[in-house]
Write an enzyme that holds these catalytic residues in place. Sequence first.
Site, short mmCIF file in Angstrom:
data_model
loop_
_atom_site.label_atom_id
_atom_site.label_comp_id
_atom_site.label_asym_id
_atom_site.label_seq_id
_atom_site.Cartn_x
_atom_site.Cartn_y
_atom_site.Cartn_z
N GLY A 1 36.10 -57.04 -64.35
CA GLY A 1 34.43 -56.61 -64.66
C GLY A 1 33.74 -57.76 -65.29
N CYS B 1 42.49 -58.48 -65.59
CA CYS B 1 41.43 -59.07 -66.25
C CYS B 1 40.45 -58.37 -67.26
CB CYS B 1 40.38 -59.63 -64.99
SG CYS B 1 39.29 -60.97 -65.81
N TYR B 2 39.54 -57.76 -66.87
CA TYR B 2 38.61 -56.84 -67.61
C TYR B 2 39.51 -55.86 -68.02
CZ TYR B 2 34.96 -53.93 -69.87
OH TYR B 2 34.38 -53.30 -70.69
N HIS C 1 44.23 -62.47 -61.74
CA HIS C 1 43.91 -61.90 -60.45
C HIS C 1 44.90 -61.82 -59.34
CE1 HIS C 1 39.60 -60.65 -61.60
NE2 HIS C 1 39.85 -61.84 -62.26
N GLU D 1 45.23 -60.02 -56.74
CA GLU D 1 44.60 -59.62 -55.53
C GLU D 1 44.12 -60.71 -54.86
OE1 GLU D 1 43.50 -59.11 -58.47
OE2 GLU D 1 41.32 -58.70 -58.63
N ASP E 1 32.22 -48.09 -35.84
CA ASP E 1 32.67 -46.85 -37.01
C ASP E 1 32.36 -45.60 -36.09
OD1 ASP E 1 32.73 -49.00 -38.52
OD2 ASP E 1 30.89 -48.85 -39.60
N LYS F 1 36.95 -52.01 -42.96
CA LYS F 1 36.32 -52.27 -41.48
C LYS F 1 37.78 -52.54 -40.78
CE LYS F 1 32.95 -52.53 -38.81
NZ LYS F 1 31.86 -51.90 -38.79
#
Length: 539
Positions: free
Chosen positions: A69, A96-97, A184, A186, A242, A385
């Site tokens: 964040g 991180c944050y 990070h 990710e 969708d 998605k």
Amino acid sequence: MILWNSYEKQEEDTLEKEKIIVLDFGGQYNQLVARRVRECNVYCEIYSYRTDIEKIKEMNPKGIILTGGPNSCYEADSPTYSKELFELGIPVLGLCYGAQLMQHVLGGKVEKAPVREYGKTETFIDGAKDTLFAGVEDSTVVWMSHFDYISKPAPGFDIIAHTVDCPVAAAANEEKKLYAIQFHPEVLHTVRGKEILFNFVRNICQTEGSWRMDSFVENAIAEVREKVGDGKVLLALSGGVDSSVLAALLAKAIGKQLTCVFVDHGLLRKNEGDEVEGVFGKGGAFDINFVRVNAQERYYAKLKGVTEPEAKRKLIGEEFIRVFEEEAKKIGAVDFLAQGTIYPDVVESGLGGESAVIKSHHNVGGLPDYVDFKEIIEPLRNLFKDEVRKAGLELGLPEYLVYRQPFPGPGLGIRIIGEVTAEKVRIVQDADYIYREEVDKAAAEYKKEHGVEAPWMPNQYFAALTNMRSVGVMGDERTYDYAVAVRAVRTIDFMTAEAAEIPFEVLQTVMSRVINEVRGVNRVFYDLTSKPPGTIEFE
Ligand code: XMP
């Protein structure tokens, strides 16, 4: 190390049993975190850091991840969480944050770093080599992005990694299964990021890892059946990815209890209306009630003389509601209104986590209440998605439908500059069809020849009709016709974009085909504008 496959198979619903919760503190990679968890075959949901601890206890997650964040955790009004979160006996991974916050709340020290780290950074692993960092080399490259750092870990924590500028690149309290990592995992630039997340999600959180897209589909079908019972469901089917996937899912779950209303507003891509009808209508793959409303003329009449982009958008949206409402009245009261809301819609509309960006054109929150229904159902609400696409294929939808590129709700209405007329719609439909056909052909040839996707392959590409007419010459005749603009952009998040470098010869072929085959066009422009300062669409 605890091996996930040494555990007894759980008979019950693993989707419920094996949930990881991501608490969102406003970082830019939060969706990626959730997605990486699902890549470990464990179901995952993102919640705001404001989520009450009681709700978290109720959900009984196998693990909790705190995201990054933009704030400094030691400032008074920064996002925080109560200490109790770390006392639930549930493994927690702070990123991180999230890592700084964990240390701060538990008595460590976080302060402004003397050296700000940003980008790929060599990191040295000092501990947790059998747990969080199992399989990670002693020196590895990670992605850093921070201005604060943990200068002293909280009591009970050991330093498990450092960098040249960051004494605590990671800290752990192995006994309590609390892990704080400054970088990070990710992000793909963290070379062993996937392994680190896998170690946490599967080994430390002791999950079985049985979540698959087919489990999602099966579960969603079962859930819809249970919720709907013998009730009636109404869905506004746009033909986009969708709502089509949702229609297929509901069709499998409840068949004829579903009515799909497909409004053809005359602003769809060439042949699209018939394609949607082919899949969902009579003789198609699904046994549902399908209503196609041919509202083309009605829309063109409404749009006559309207030139201002926002006015067009508003009018097209309102008219849709009106048409839909008329159809809904004919059908009578229904129990449920289904909506194809997906996870990015939830986030972009500010209803999901903290990294919210408000976009007015996302229709989250339901249609106005003049449609007679009791409840909204949104079975795709937690999917990204590409996961929606996978679910679509799983449900047997054709690839051309599942891989459709994004198409705005107001359709060609916002790809025709100025007034919309039936004639202009014809021009832009035909030009767009040719353009997409040529780009797709060139992309397929590139892939066949090189074995990889073309580096210029755009994420969105379409033709638009400018309001400009100019003099040209065709045969021996003077012409005074429209200029078509073709656009192709490469983008990851659709928030920023760059013009794709479509090969010049492809553009030349498009130019000559459009001018030869589409009556009323004598020039073709290629749009080079990035976003910002432009937008992806023209209006
Ligand atoms: P822009 O033009 O804002 O587009 O850069 C970003 C993405 O959003 C789509 N878009 C819309 N979608 N209604 C929609 O449903 C709209 O009014 C609208 N405007 C833009 C656009 O196609 C792109 O994918």
